[in-house]
Write a protein that holds these residues in place. Structure first.
Motif, PDB file in Angstrom:
ATOM      1  N   TRP A 116     -20.932 -35.824  28.119  1.00 15.03           N
ATOM      2  CA  TRP A 116     -19.513 -36.824  28.960  1.00 15.03           C
ATOM      3  C   TRP A 116     -18.979 -35.627  29.848  1.00 15.03           C
ATOM      4  O   TRP A 116     -18.331 -36.436  30.825  1.00 15.03           O
ATOM      5  CB  TRP A 116     -19.003 -37.419  27.705  1.00 15.03           C
ATOM      6  CG  TRP A 116     -19.084 -38.394  27.183  1.00 15.03           C
ATOM      7  CD1 TRP A 116     -20.606 -37.886  25.800  1.00 15.03           C
ATOM      8  CD2 TRP A 116     -19.594 -40.110  27.204  1.00 15.03           C
ATOM      9  NE1 TRP A 116     -20.680 -39.718  25.707  1.00 15.03           N
ATOM     10  CE2 TRP A 116     -21.074 -40.893  26.545  1.00 15.03           C
ATOM     11  CE3 TRP A 116     -19.005 -40.197  28.471  1.00 15.03           C
ATOM     12  CZ2 TRP A 116     -21.020 -41.720  26.659  1.00 15.03           C
ATOM     13  CZ3 TRP A 116     -19.597 -41.505  29.004  1.00 15.03           C
ATOM     14  CH2 TRP A 116     -20.534 -42.426  28.088  1.00 15.03           C
ATOM     15  N   PRO A 117     -18.457 -34.374  29.528  1.00 12.11           N
ATOM     16  CA  PRO A 117     -18.004 -33.326  30.843  1.00 12.11           C
ATOM     17  C   PRO A 117     -17.801 -33.671  31.672  1.00 12.11           C
ATOM     18  O   PRO A 117     -17.645 -33.031  32.578  1.00 12.11           O
ATOM     19  CB  PRO A 117     -17.385 -32.655  29.605  1.00 12.11           C
ATOM     20  CG  PRO A 117     -17.561 -32.849  28.552  1.00 12.11           C
ATOM     21  CD  PRO A 117     -17.957 -33.877  28.190  1.00 12.11           C
ATOM     22  N   HIS A 118     -19.640 -33.253  31.927  1.00 15.84           N
ATOM     23  CA  HIS A 118     -20.284 -32.955  33.250  1.00 15.84           C
ATOM     24  C   HIS A 118     -20.316 -34.639  33.837  1.00 15.84           C
ATOM     25  O   HIS A 118     -19.828 -34.013  34.935  1.00 15.84           O
ATOM     26  CB  HIS A 118     -21.822 -32.567  32.500  1.00 15.84           C
ATOM     27  CG  HIS A 118     -21.631 -31.125  32.521  1.00 15.84           C
ATOM     28  ND1 HIS A 118     -20.897 -30.089  32.573  1.00 15.84           N
ATOM     29  CD2 HIS A 118     -22.084 -30.390  31.425  1.00 15.84           C
ATOM     30  CE1 HIS A 118     -21.445 -29.070  32.467  1.00 15.84           C
ATOM     31  NE2 HIS A 118     -21.682 -29.227  31.531  1.00 15.84           N
ATOM     32  N   LEU A 119     -20.281 -35.286  32.939  1.00 16.77           N
ATOM     33  CA  LEU A 119     -20.383 -36.615  33.698  1.00 16.77           C
ATOM     34  C   LEU A 119     -18.706 -36.911  34.677  1.00 16.77           C
ATOM     35  O   LEU A 119     -18.862 -37.234  36.018  1.00 16.77           O
ATOM     36  CB  LEU A 119     -20.991 -38.034  32.705  1.00 16.77           C
ATOM     37  CG  LEU A 119     -20.646 -39.189  33.258  1.00 16.77           C
ATOM     38  CD1 LEU A 119     -21.715 -39.798  34.681  1.00 16.77           C
ATOM     39  CD2 LEU A 119     -20.337 -40.305  32.608  1.00 16.77           C
ATOM     40  N   VAL A 120     -17.961 -36.451  33.902  1.00 19.03           N
ATOM     41  CA  VAL A 120     -16.719 -36.789  35.276  1.00 19.03           C
ATOM     42  C   VAL A 120     -16.406 -35.256  35.790  1.00 19.03           C
ATOM     43  O   VAL A 120     -15.962 -35.520  36.907  1.00 19.03           O
ATOM     44  CB  VAL A 120     -15.948 -35.769  33.599  1.00 19.03           C
ATOM     45  CG1 VAL A 120     -14.193 -36.080  34.383  1.00 19.03           C
ATOM     46  CG2 VAL A 120     -15.311 -37.381  32.586  1.00 19.03           C
ATOM     47  N   ALA A 121     -17.262 -34.170  35.360  1.00 21.58           N
ATOM     48  CA  ALA A 121     -16.820 -33.172  36.712  1.00 21.58           C
ATOM     49  C   ALA A 121     -17.529 -33.762  37.410  1.00 21.58           C
ATOM     50  O   ALA A 121     -16.951 -33.370  39.241  1.00 21.58           O
ATOM     51  CB  ALA A 121     -17.046 -31.932  36.385  1.00 21.58           C
ATOM     52  N   ALA A 122     -18.434 -34.209  37.271  1.00 22.49           N
ATOM     53  CA  ALA A 122     -19.524 -34.842  38.186  1.00 22.49           C
ATOM     54  C   ALA A 122     -19.096 -35.851  38.940  1.00 22.49           C
ATOM     55  O   ALA A 122     -18.453 -35.756  41.088  1.00 22.49           O
ATOM     56  CB  ALA A 122     -21.307 -34.880  38.016  1.00 22.49           C
ATOM     57  N   ILE A 123     -18.506 -36.257  38.656  1.00 20.79           N
ATOM     58  CA  ILE A 123     -17.857 -38.029  39.656  1.00 20.79           C
ATOM     59  C   ILE A 123     -15.825 -37.696  40.122  1.00 20.79           C
ATOM     60  O   ILE A 123     -16.389 -37.974  41.742  1.00 20.79           O
ATOM     61  CB  ILE A 123     -17.047 -39.046  38.045  1.00 20.79           C
ATOM     62  CG1 ILE A 123     -18.029 -39.745  37.465  1.00 20.79           C
ATOM     63  CG2 ILE A 123     -16.010 -39.770  38.914  1.00 20.79           C
ATOM     64  CD1 ILE A 123     -18.021 -40.541  36.904  1.00 20.79           C
ATOM     65  N   ILE A 124     -16.070 -36.938  39.636  1.00 23.79           N
ATOM     66  CA  ILE A 124     -14.369 -36.126  40.805  1.00 23.79           C
ATOM     67  C   ILE A 124     -15.164 -35.906  41.473  1.00 23.79           C
ATOM     68  O   ILE A 124     -14.374 -35.222  42.578  1.00 23.79           O
ATOM     69  CB  ILE A 124     -13.670 -34.563  39.750  1.00 23.79           C
ATOM     70  CG1 ILE A 124     -13.213 -35.525  38.364  1.00 23.79           C
ATOM     71  CG2 ILE A 124     -12.796 -33.523  39.998  1.00 23.79           C
ATOM     72  CD1 ILE A 124     -12.479 -33.961  37.091  1.00 23.79           C
ATOM     73  N   GLY A 125     -16.645 -34.773  41.613  1.00 25.77           N
ATOM     74  CA  GLY A 125     -16.881 -34.093  43.068  1.00 25.77           C
ATOM     75  C   GLY A 125     -17.641 -34.871  43.311  1.00 25.77           C
ATOM     76  O   GLY A 125     -16.932 -34.194  44.965  1.00 25.77           O
ATOM     77  N   GLY A 126     -17.924 -35.983  42.831  1.00 25.01           N
ATOM     78  CA  GLY A 126     -17.833 -37.349  44.219  1.00 25.01           C
ATOM     79  C   GLY A 126     -16.658 -37.932  45.233  1.00 25.01           C
ATOM     80  O   GLY A 126     -16.881 -37.717  45.999  1.00 25.01           O
ATOM     81  N   LEU A 127     -15.701 -37.618  43.880  1.00 24.01           N
ATOM     82  CA  LEU A 127     -14.300 -38.535  44.813  1.00 24.01           C
ATOM     83  C   LEU A 127     -13.719 -37.144  45.663  1.00 24.01           C
ATOM     84  O   LEU A 127     -13.298 -37.599  46.820  1.00 24.01           O
ATOM     85  CB  LEU A 127     -13.212 -38.182  43.378  1.00 24.01           C
ATOM     86  CG  LEU A 127     -13.218 -39.306  42.262  1.00 24.01           C
ATOM     87  CD1 LEU A 127     -12.389 -39.514  41.282  1.00 24.01           C
ATOM     88  CD2 LEU A 127     -13.420 -40.933  43.177  1.00 24.01           C
ATOM     89  N   ILE A 128     -14.289 -36.294  45.037  1.00 21.55           N
ATOM     90  CA  ILE A 128     -13.559 -34.998  46.672  1.00 21.55           C
ATOM     91  C   ILE A 128     -14.594 -35.303  47.621  1.00 21.55           C
ATOM     92  O   ILE A 128     -14.265 -35.033  49.007  1.00 21.55           O
ATOM     93  CB  ILE A 128     -13.690 -33.785  45.871  1.00 21.55           C
ATOM     94  CG1 ILE A 128     -12.279 -33.158  44.751  1.00 21.55           C
ATOM     95  CG2 ILE A 128     -13.434 -32.838  47.175  1.00 21.55           C
ATOM     96  CD1 ILE A 128     -12.980 -32.300  44.244  1.00 21.55           C
ATOM     97  N   ALA A 129     -15.593 -35.326  47.655  1.00 24.13           N
ATOM     98  CA  ALA A 129     -16.491 -35.912  48.269  1.00 24.13           C
ATOM     99  C   ALA A 129     -16.229 -37.025  50.048  1.00 24.13           C
ATOM    100  O   ALA A 129     -16.348 -37.099  50.948  1.00 24.13           O
ATOM    101  CB  ALA A 129     -18.158 -36.213  48.501  1.00 24.13           C
ATOM    102  N   VAL A 130     -15.579 -38.341  48.796  1.00 23.01           N
ATOM    103  CA  VAL A 130     -15.102 -39.532  49.601  1.00 23.01           C
ATOM    104  C   VAL A 130     -13.355 -38.770  49.770  1.00 23.01           C
ATOM    105  O   VAL A 130     -13.442 -38.996  51.054  1.00 23.01           O
ATOM    106  CB  VAL A 130     -15.078 -40.300  48.353  1.00 23.01           C
ATOM    107  CG1 VAL A 130     -14.009 -41.742  49.198  1.00 23.01           C
ATOM    108  CG2 VAL A 130     -16.584 -40.286  48.407  1.00 23.01           C
TER     109      VAL A 130
END
Length: 164
Positions: A43-57
């Protein structure tokens, strides 16, 4: 560090968490069923991956870098806990670590009901290891590295002298 470099650093950290998730799912497809703590570590890795995607956008934002670092730290903490359970350094959750609490006082019906609800995979058993380190141990090592990348991403803007 430039905004572009900070953005790339955040995306790298998020991609690292996404890669760890992909590896976990690959092992699962290869027949290594996850225990309860294995699932919890995802779960924390999923959150971190989503945050990385948000930074990309959205581009680099200090608060996103902070949240990414906190997610990676949580993943690292859970992985260290799980590795410690596997190494018998401390007890894991009784329901997935072979605990027998209250077994002697259970009725046959209660025992059967508990067995039907019990997870198949134990949290204190190492299903796979490489160089003597379990999957939980490798997750701890990788998560610690990702925490460091997120920390560098978070600190980078301070050097530029502003908040975003």
């Amino acid at each position: 560090m430039s905004q572009t470099n900070l953005r790339n650093l955040g995306m790298l950290a998020g991609a690292g968490s996404a890669a760890l998730l992909a590896a976990a799912l690959t092992f699962q497809q290869l027949g290594y069923a996850p225990c309860e703590l294995c699932i919890l570590q995802r779960w924390p890795h999923l959150v971190a991956a989503i945050i990385g995607g948000l930074i990309a956008v959205l581009g680099w934002k200090r608060w996103l870098a902070l949240l990414g670092m906190l997610a990676a730290m949580a993943a690292c903490g859970i992985a260290i806990y799980h590795a410690g359970v596997e190494l018998q350094l401390w007890q894991g959750p009784q329901h997935c670590s072979g605990g027998v609490g209250g077994l002697a006082t259970m009725s046959t019906q209660d025992l059967m009901a508990a067995l039907e609800k019990a997870p198949v995979v134990r949290c204190d058993a190492v299903a796979w290891s490489f160089l003597g380190i379990s999957m939980a141990g490798w997750n701890a090592v990788c998560s610690a590295g990702l925490t460091g990348i997120w920390a560098a991403c978070l600190r980078g803007r301070k050097r530029l002298g502003g908040l975003a």
